[in-house]
Every structure is written in C-alpha cells, then in structure tokens.
Design a protein around this motif. Structure first.
Motif, PDB file in Angstrom:
ATOM      1  N   ARG A  34       0.827  -1.208   0.000  1.00  0.00           N
ATOM      2  CA  ARG A  34       0.000   0.000   0.000  1.00  0.00           C
ATOM      3  C   ARG A  34       0.864   1.262   0.000  1.00  0.00           C
ATOM      4  O   ARG A  34       0.527   2.266  -0.640  1.00  0.00           O
ATOM      5  CB  ARG A  34      -0.928  -0.010   1.219  1.00  0.00           C
ATOM      6  CG  ARG A  34      -2.004  -1.096   1.153  1.00  0.00           C
ATOM      7  CD  ARG A  34      -3.043  -0.899   2.229  1.00  0.00           C
ATOM      8  NE  ARG A  34      -4.108  -1.893   2.126  1.00  0.00           N
ATOM      9  CZ  ARG A  34      -4.142  -3.046   2.780  1.00  0.00           C
ATOM     10  NH1 ARG A  34      -3.144  -3.361   3.602  1.00  0.00           N
ATOM     11  NH2 ARG A  34      -5.144  -3.891   2.623  1.00  0.00           N
ATOM     12  N   PHE A  35       1.993   1.194   0.713  1.00  0.00           N
ATOM     13  CA  PHE A  35       2.902   2.346   0.747  1.00  0.00           C
ATOM     14  C   PHE A  35       3.491   2.606  -0.643  1.00  0.00           C
ATOM     15  O   PHE A  35       3.533   3.750  -1.112  1.00  0.00           O
ATOM     16  CB  PHE A  35       4.018   2.101   1.761  1.00  0.00           C
ATOM     17  CG  PHE A  35       5.097   3.153   1.752  1.00  0.00           C
ATOM     18  CD1 PHE A  35       4.871   4.404   2.297  1.00  0.00           C
ATOM     19  CD2 PHE A  35       6.342   2.884   1.187  1.00  0.00           C
ATOM     20  CE1 PHE A  35       5.851   5.384   2.278  1.00  0.00           C
ATOM     21  CE2 PHE A  35       7.329   3.855   1.172  1.00  0.00           C
ATOM     22  CZ  PHE A  35       7.077   5.105   1.721  1.00  0.00           C
ATOM     23  N   LEU A  36       3.934   1.534  -1.329  1.00  0.00           N
ATOM     24  CA  LEU A  36       4.485   1.680  -2.675  1.00  0.00           C
ATOM     25  C   LEU A  36       3.424   2.197  -3.651  1.00  0.00           C
ATOM     26  O   LEU A  36       3.711   3.039  -4.514  1.00  0.00           O
ATOM     27  CB  LEU A  36       5.035   0.346  -3.175  1.00  0.00           C
ATOM     28  CG  LEU A  36       6.408  -0.086  -2.658  1.00  0.00           C
ATOM     29  CD1 LEU A  36       6.806  -1.419  -3.266  1.00  0.00           C
ATOM     30  CD2 LEU A  36       7.465   0.955  -2.954  1.00  0.00           C
ATOM     31  N   THR A  37       2.204   1.705  -3.521  1.00  0.00           N
ATOM     32  CA  THR A  37       1.119   2.163  -4.388  1.00  0.00           C
ATOM     33  C   THR A  37       0.867   3.657  -4.185  1.00  0.00           C
ATOM     34  O   THR A  37       0.649   4.406  -5.154  1.00  0.00           O
ATOM     35  CB  THR A  37      -0.172   1.378  -4.094  1.00  0.00           C
ATOM     36  OG1 THR A  37       0.064  -0.018  -4.296  1.00  0.00           O
ATOM     37  CG2 THR A  37      -1.298   1.833  -5.010  1.00  0.00           C
ATOM     38  N   PHE A  38       0.907   4.099  -2.944  1.00  0.00           N
ATOM     39  CA  PHE A  38       0.697   5.520  -2.639  1.00  0.00           C
ATOM     40  C   PHE A  38       1.817   6.372  -3.228  1.00  0.00           C
ATOM     41  O   PHE A  38       1.569   7.407  -3.861  1.00  0.00           O
ATOM     42  CB  PHE A  38       0.638   5.703  -1.114  1.00  0.00           C
ATOM     43  CG  PHE A  38       0.564   7.143  -0.681  1.00  0.00           C
ATOM     44  CD1 PHE A  38      -0.594   7.879  -0.862  1.00  0.00           C
ATOM     45  CD2 PHE A  38       1.671   7.759  -0.111  1.00  0.00           C
ATOM     46  CE1 PHE A  38      -0.660   9.212  -0.461  1.00  0.00           C
ATOM     47  CE2 PHE A  38       1.623   9.098   0.284  1.00  0.00           C
ATOM     48  CZ  PHE A  38       0.446   9.826   0.107  1.00  0.00           C
ATOM     49  N   ILE A  39       3.059   5.931  -3.061  1.00  0.00           N
ATOM     50  CA  ILE A  39       4.208   6.690  -3.563  1.00  0.00           C
ATOM     51  C   ILE A  39       4.184   6.761  -5.093  1.00  0.00           C
ATOM     52  O   ILE A  39       4.408   7.827  -5.688  1.00  0.00           O
ATOM     53  CB  ILE A  39       5.530   6.065  -3.077  1.00  0.00           C
ATOM     54  CG1 ILE A  39       5.656   6.183  -1.554  1.00  0.00           C
ATOM     55  CG2 ILE A  39       6.718   6.726  -3.766  1.00  0.00           C
ATOM     56  CD1 ILE A  39       5.697   7.601  -1.050  1.00  0.00           C
ATOM     57  N   THR A  40       3.911   5.624  -5.751  1.00  0.00           N
ATOM     58  CA  THR A  40       3.898   5.617  -7.219  1.00  0.00           C
ATOM     59  C   THR A  40       2.726   6.438  -7.770  1.00  0.00           C
ATOM     60  O   THR A  40       2.835   7.020  -8.856  1.00  0.00           O
ATOM     61  CB  THR A  40       3.819   4.179  -7.761  1.00  0.00           C
ATOM     62  OG1 THR A  40       2.707   3.489  -7.156  1.00  0.00           O
ATOM     63  CG2 THR A  40       5.105   3.421  -7.454  1.00  0.00           C
TER      64      THR A  40
END
Length: 323
Positions: free
Chosen positions: A132-138
C-alpha cells in the motif's frame, strides 16, 4: 543463424514504416502555410548561394511528390540541409544525439534496476502495508507533471547552489582530468535524470506488479505450489519469466518515448539534447531540422522495438520457436 534471419526480417519490415512516417511528416509540413525558407531569408548572414542551394535541394518550384523524392534522396545521402542559423542540420544533430542517448540510457537503466525489483516485492507482499505504501508513492509520481517537477527542482538548485542549473558540462571541463570530467557530467545529469526517473518509475513499478500478480494467479503456478516447490522457485523460476515478457515489449516504446518526454525537461534545465532541439526547431519553424528530428524519433522507435524483439527471442523459447 535463425535469430540473425529474424533480425534481418524485422529490419526489412521497418523500411516501409519509416517511408510512411517520412511521407506523412513531409506532406503535413509542406501543406502548411509556412515557407520552408522564410527564416533563412530573414537571416542576413545567409548568403544567396545558400538560399539557391536549398531551393534546388528541396525543389520548391516542382510538384509536391517530386519535392518529397528530392528530400528523400538528400536524406539517404546524409544531406539534411541547413538550419535557420546557417548550420548544417547533420552537424547539429550529431552534437545533440549522443547527449540524448546518454540521458535516455541512464534513465532506463536506473528505472529498470529499481522499478522491476520494487514491482516484484509489491506483488509478493500484496495487500500488505508495504504494498500500500508503494502504491501511494507511485500514485504521487504518476500524478506529478514532469514540467512542474522540473521547475521545482530548478528552483531548488538555484536556491541551494548544490546542482548546476543548465548544460551538460562546466566551463572548465576541458581542463579537468578524466575522473573529474565523468563526475562533472554526472553532476549535471542529476536533476534531469531525477525528473525522468521519477515519472518513469511509477508506471514501470505498477506494471511489473500487475503482471506478476496476474501470473501468480494462473493454473500452472498453483500446480507448481501443489507439487511442493518452494515459494522462491515458484516465483523466480516459473512466474517471473512470463511476467517479465510484457515488460520487455514496453522497453522499445520507453526508449523512444523518453525522447518526447524529455523535451520539456531538457528545455527547463537547458540540457543540450535532441528533445530541446526539436522543441526549439518547431518554435522557430525550422523545417529542415523538424523533418530530420522527426525521422530520428521514428528511427529510435524502430531501434527500441528491434531491441525488445531480440530480447524476447532470447528469453522466451516459444517466440524463438516461431521466429
């Protein structure tokens, strides 16, 4: 030998494509109300002999199809005409193409070195806080316009003085030794690379994640797990190979896409690349330079797709069997 024949066949197939692109570009430009020699006539440093040579080369007093054939003949010979400043277009392009290739290759290398592993990690850790963190950053990376991001970094560079704000080398570049020259170029590349890397990374990471998740849900992966294979072998030996194939196809488009995507970034940072040159040529109605640049862009697309096809043959036995 089979692979060499396939590569030769693919190269021959691209010839009609390049001819079609050149014809469409040529006729669109020639049918526009812009005089191909207008800017040259306004430049007092351009001699009458140069204007006459350009008029003869382009055949402006002849029918449009004849003009195209004359231009194509000159292009094949390497005679691309002169710019509005009186310089040879071929010389101008040779000054900029290595700079753009350097920027493009650095961005592609960094993007794939970071984006593919992050996509794999996100797929393996699906629906976890890390995913979820990577999805938010991307998502943030995909939402930021490259032009706006470039301006922010330019302001940051001006305020702090930590990075150069233009060019590819410093004024005393020729006086440096080899190591310092490499470091100087790397220092100038930092901000343009950061802009293009951030924008490209977001899409690549999400694509890799989606591909691997799709493959992990397939029947043959479930069968491999049922056989008792370790999760490491299931992912990296069976699933990853098929998940990477669509990414290789994207490589060809990314190679040429960075040319257009880098134009505004190069313009903001005054980077001496091909994208900035094309943008300036359009603004100045530099017809010869625009036509040559369009063809270079088409050739980059063809080369990128050819590289992707070769990589697919080497990585996928099914494609190699059909080649």
């Amino acid at each position: 030998m089979q692979i060499l024949f396939y590569i030769l066949k693919r190269i021959l197939q691209t010839v009609p494509l390049l001819i079609l692109v050149s014809m469409i570009s040529f006729f669109i430009i020639r049918l526009s109300p812009v005089d191909p020699l207008a800017e040259l006539k306004l430049n007092p440093s351009i001699s009458k002999a140069t204007l006459h040579a350009e008029r003869e080369r382009l055949g402006l007093n002849k029918p449009l199809p004849v003009q195209y054939l004359l231009w194509a003949k000159s292009f094949v010979k390497g005679d691309l005409g002169v710019t509005t400043t009186g310089e040879k277009v071929s010389v101008k392009l040779m000054e900029r193409i290595p700079n753009t290739l350097l920027l493009t290759l650095v961005v592609i290398f960094l993007t794939w070195s970071v984006g593919v592993p992050l996509g794999i990690l996100a797929a393996i850790n699906w629906k976890t806080p890390f995913d979820r963190f990577l999805t938010f950053i991307t998502s943030i990376g995909m939402a930021i316009p490259s032009f706006f991001f470039a301006i922010l970094l330019l302001i940051f560079a001006v305020k702090t003085g930590w990075f150069p704000v233009g060019g590819l080398t410093s004024y005393d570049f020729d006086d440096m030794n080899l190591i310092h020259q490499v470091l100087d170029i790397a220092h100038h590349l930092c901000l343009p690379v950061l802009v293009l890397f951030t924008i490209s990374l977001a899409g690549l990471q999400r694509q890799m994640r989606a591909n691997l998740l799709d493959v992990l849900d397939s029947d043959y992966v479930k069968f491999a797990r049922a056989k008792g294979l370790s999760e490491f072998k299931v992912i990296f030996k069976h699933a990853l190979r098929n998940a990477v194939n669509p990414m290789i196809t994207l490589l060809g488009f990314e190679f040429s896409g960075l040319l257009s995507g880098a134009a505004l970034t190069e313009y903001v940072f005054q980077y001496p690349g091909l994208g900035r040159l094309i943008l300036e040529a359009v603004l100045k109605s530099d017809i010869n330079l625009v036509m040559a640049s369009l063809m270079i862009g088409a050739i980059m697309l063809v080369v990128g797709n050819l590289i992707a096809d070769i990589l697919l043959i080497l990585t996928d036995p099914r494609i190699r069997a059909k080649a």
